[in-house]
Design a protein around this motif. Structure first.
Motif, PDB file in Angstrom:
ATOM      1  N   ARG A  72     118.011 107.404 -63.284  1.00  0.00           N
ATOM      2  CA  ARG A  72     117.005 106.836 -63.063  1.00  0.00           C
ATOM      3  C   ARG A  72     116.344 107.575 -62.009  1.00  0.00           C
ATOM      4  O   ARG A  72     115.202 107.771 -62.108  1.00  0.00           O
ATOM      5  N   GLU A  73     117.054 108.189 -61.034  1.00  0.00           N
ATOM      6  CA  GLU A  73     116.600 109.046 -60.106  1.00  0.00           C
ATOM      7  C   GLU A  73     116.106 110.089 -60.411  1.00  0.00           C
ATOM      8  O   GLU A  73     115.015 110.703 -59.917  1.00  0.00           O
ATOM      9  N   GLN A  74     116.903 110.808 -61.430  1.00  0.00           N
ATOM     10  CA  GLN A  74     116.358 112.191 -62.122  1.00  0.00           C
ATOM     11  C   GLN A  74     114.853 111.695 -62.753  1.00  0.00           C
ATOM     12  O   GLN A  74     113.946 112.617 -62.700  1.00  0.00           O
ATOM     13  N   LEU A  75     114.946 110.602 -63.519  1.00  0.00           N
ATOM     14  CA  LEU A  75     113.555 110.339 -64.458  1.00  0.00           C
ATOM     15  C   LEU A  75     112.459 110.029 -63.138  1.00  0.00           C
ATOM     16  O   LEU A  75     111.425 110.487 -63.342  1.00  0.00           O
ATOM     17  N   ASN A  76     112.817 109.391 -62.247  1.00  0.00           N
ATOM     18  CA  ASN A  76     111.710 109.346 -61.154  1.00  0.00           C
ATOM     19  C   ASN A  76     111.459 110.420 -60.537  1.00  0.00           C
ATOM     20  O   ASN A  76     110.100 110.553 -60.238  1.00  0.00           O
ATOM     21  N   HIS A  77     112.170 111.437 -60.215  1.00  0.00           N
ATOM     22  CA  HIS A  77     111.734 112.512 -59.581  1.00  0.00           C
ATOM     23  C   HIS A  77     110.806 113.578 -60.860  1.00  0.00           C
ATOM     24  O   HIS A  77     109.827 113.895 -60.008  1.00  0.00           O
ATOM     25  N   VAL A  78     111.053 113.183 -61.926  1.00  0.00           N
ATOM     26  CA  VAL A  78     110.212 113.933 -63.090  1.00  0.00           C
ATOM     27  C   VAL A  78     108.941 113.159 -62.961  1.00  0.00           C
ATOM     28  O   VAL A  78     107.794 113.862 -62.976  1.00  0.00           O
ATOM     29  N   TYR A  79     108.790 111.779 -62.826  1.00  0.00           N
ATOM     30  CA  TYR A  79     107.456 111.207 -62.758  1.00  0.00           C
ATOM     31  C   TYR A  79     106.578 111.731 -61.352  1.00  0.00           C
ATOM     32  O   TYR A  79     105.557 111.824 -61.335  1.00  0.00           O
ATOM     33  N   GLU A  80     107.411 111.771 -60.412  1.00  0.00           N
ATOM     34  CA  GLU A  80     106.921 111.844 -59.207  1.00  0.00           C
ATOM     35  C   GLU A  80     106.360 113.435 -58.985  1.00  0.00           C
ATOM     36  O   GLU A  80     105.303 113.821 -58.637  1.00  0.00           O
ATOM     37  N   ARG A  81     107.270 114.160 -59.474  1.00  0.00           N
ATOM     38  CA  ARG A  81     106.994 115.717 -59.190  1.00  0.00           C
ATOM     39  C   ARG A  81     106.806 116.561 -60.289  1.00  0.00           C
ATOM     40  O   ARG A  81     106.636 117.936 -60.091  1.00  0.00           O
ATOM     41  N   GLY A  82     107.170 116.150 -61.345  1.00  0.00           N
ATOM     42  CA  GLY A  82     107.328 117.000 -62.721  1.00  0.00           C
ATOM     43  C   GLY A  82     105.967 117.448 -62.956  1.00  0.00           C
ATOM     44  O   GLY A  82     104.746 116.881 -62.813  1.00  0.00           O
ATOM     45  N   VAL A  83     105.792 118.907 -63.550  1.00  0.00           N
ATOM     46  CA  VAL A  83     104.400 119.459 -63.733  1.00  0.00           C
ATOM     47  C   VAL A  83     104.259 119.009 -65.013  1.00  0.00           C
ATOM     48  O   VAL A  83     105.089 118.893 -66.186  1.00  0.00           O
ATOM     49  N   VAL A 102     109.568 115.550 -70.713  1.00  0.00           N
ATOM     50  CA  VAL A 102     108.212 116.347 -70.705  1.00  0.00           C
ATOM     51  C   VAL A 102     107.417 115.270 -70.139  1.00  0.00           C
ATOM     52  O   VAL A 102     106.760 114.327 -70.874  1.00  0.00           O
ATOM     53  N   PRO A 103     106.853 115.249 -68.869  1.00  0.00           N
ATOM     54  CA  PRO A 103     105.969 114.304 -68.296  1.00  0.00           C
ATOM     55  C   PRO A 103     104.274 114.735 -68.727  1.00  0.00           C
ATOM     56  O   PRO A 103     104.024 115.990 -68.909  1.00  0.00           O
ATOM     57  N   LYS A 104     103.756 113.628 -68.899  1.00  0.00           N
ATOM     58  CA  LYS A 104     102.218 113.825 -69.269  1.00  0.00           C
ATOM     59  C   LYS A 104     101.215 113.893 -68.129  1.00  0.00           C
ATOM     60  O   LYS A 104     101.708 113.279 -66.975  1.00  0.00           O
ATOM     61  N   PRO A 105     100.170 114.288 -68.136  1.00  0.00           N
ATOM     62  CA  PRO A 105      99.263 114.137 -66.760  1.00  0.00           C
ATOM     63  C   PRO A 105      99.215 112.653 -66.377  1.00  0.00           C
ATOM     64  O   PRO A 105      99.032 111.582 -67.239  1.00  0.00           O
ATOM     65  N   ALA A 106      99.185 112.409 -64.978  1.00  0.00           N
ATOM     66  CA  ALA A 106      98.957 110.881 -64.565  1.00  0.00           C
ATOM     67  C   ALA A 106      97.509 110.268 -64.881  1.00  0.00           C
ATOM     68  O   ALA A 106      96.573 111.042 -64.990  1.00  0.00           O
ATOM     69  N   TYR A 107      97.238 108.973 -65.001  1.00  0.00           N
ATOM     70  CA  TYR A 107      96.043 108.533 -65.224  1.00  0.00           C
ATOM     71  C   TYR A 107      96.017 106.954 -64.687  1.00  0.00           C
ATOM     72  O   TYR A 107      97.198 106.698 -64.363  1.00  0.00           O
ATOM     73  N   THR A 108      95.134 106.578 -64.232  1.00  0.00           N
ATOM     74  CA  THR A 108      94.834 105.032 -63.850  1.00  0.00           C
ATOM     75  C   THR A 108      94.932 104.232 -64.753  1.00  0.00           C
ATOM     76  O   THR A 108      93.727 104.380 -65.647  1.00  0.00           O
ATOM     77  N   ASP A 109      95.463 103.279 -64.980  1.00  0.00           N
ATOM     78  CA  ASP A 109      95.463 102.036 -66.027  1.00  0.00           C
ATOM     79  C   ASP A 109      94.221 101.254 -65.758  1.00  0.00           C
ATOM     80  O   ASP A 109      94.256 100.850 -64.590  1.00  0.00           O
ATOM     81  N   PRO A 110      93.354 101.154 -66.769  1.00  0.00           N
ATOM     82  CA  PRO A 110      92.297 100.385 -66.499  1.00  0.00           C
ATOM     83  C   PRO A 110      92.400  98.827 -66.203  1.00  0.00           C
ATOM     84  O   PRO A 110      91.636  98.401 -65.482  1.00  0.00           O
TER      85      PRO A 110
END
Length: 148
Positions: A72-83, A102-110
Motif C-alpha cells: 500500500r505504501e508503494q502504491l501510495n508513492h506512485v499515486y503521489e509522485r509517479g510520473v 502505470v499512473p494516469k494524469p491527476a484530475y478533479t472528480d466533478p
C-alpha cells in the motif's frame, strides 16, 4: 484435551478459508489459534484459553496488516509522485509478489471535487499474473484512498 481438539478444528477452518482473506485476516486467525493453544497450556482453563486467543488475534492481525502496508505504501508513492504514463515496479521483499503500476494524469472528480488518479496495475501474485485498473482519490487528510 477437548479444548485442543476444538482449537485444531478452528485452525483447520481458518487455514481453509485463507484464500479469500487478506494478510491481516489470516494473521488474526492464525494468531487466535496459536494464542488459544498457549493460553490453554499455561492456564489449563477456559479463561486462559480465551485470553490467549484474544491476545493472539490482536498480534496476528497487526503482523499480517504490516505485511500489507508495504505494498500500500508503494502504491501510495506512485499515486503521489509517479510520473504519468511511466511505469513504476517493485517486488515485495516478504511475499515475492511483483507489481508494475502505470499512473494516469491527476484530475478533479466533478461530483466530489477531490483530486483523483487512475492507474493500471499488473501484479504477479503466487505465480499468477493479474491486471486491473484502479482509481484513487485524496481524502480530507491528503492521503490517497482507493475507490475501485
Amino acid at each position: 484435551m477437548k479444548y485442543i481438539s476444538i482449537l485444531m478444528v478452528l485452525g483447520a477452518f481458518f487455514l481453509a478459508s485463507c484464500a479469500q482473506q487478506n494478510k491481516a485476516q489470516v494473521g488474526a486467525g492464525g494468531g487466535a489459534v496459536a494464542g488459544a493453544l498457549v493460553g490453554q497450556a499455561i492456564g489449563h482453563n477456559t479463561q486462559a484459553t480465551l485470553i490467549g486467543a484474544a491476545v493472539g488475534t490482536m498480534l496476528g492481525y497487526i503482523i499480517g496488516n504490516e505485511m500489507d502496508k508495504y505494498d500500500r505504501e508503494q502504491l501510495n508513492h506512485v499515486y503521489e509522485r509517479g510520473v504519468s504514463n511511466q511505469p513504476t515496479a517493485w517486488v515485495n521483499p516478504d511475499t515475492g509478489n511483483e507489481y508494475r503500476v502505470v499512473p494516469k494524469p491527476a484530475y478533479t472528480d466533478p461530483e466530489t471535487q477531490r483530486v483523483c488518479r487512475q492507474a493500471e496495475i499488473e501484479a504477479v501474485i503466487d505465480g499468477k499474473r493479474e491486471k486491473t485498473y484502479t482509481i484513487a482519490c485524496r481524502d480530507e487528510n491528503g492521503r490517497w484512498q482507493l475507490q475501485r
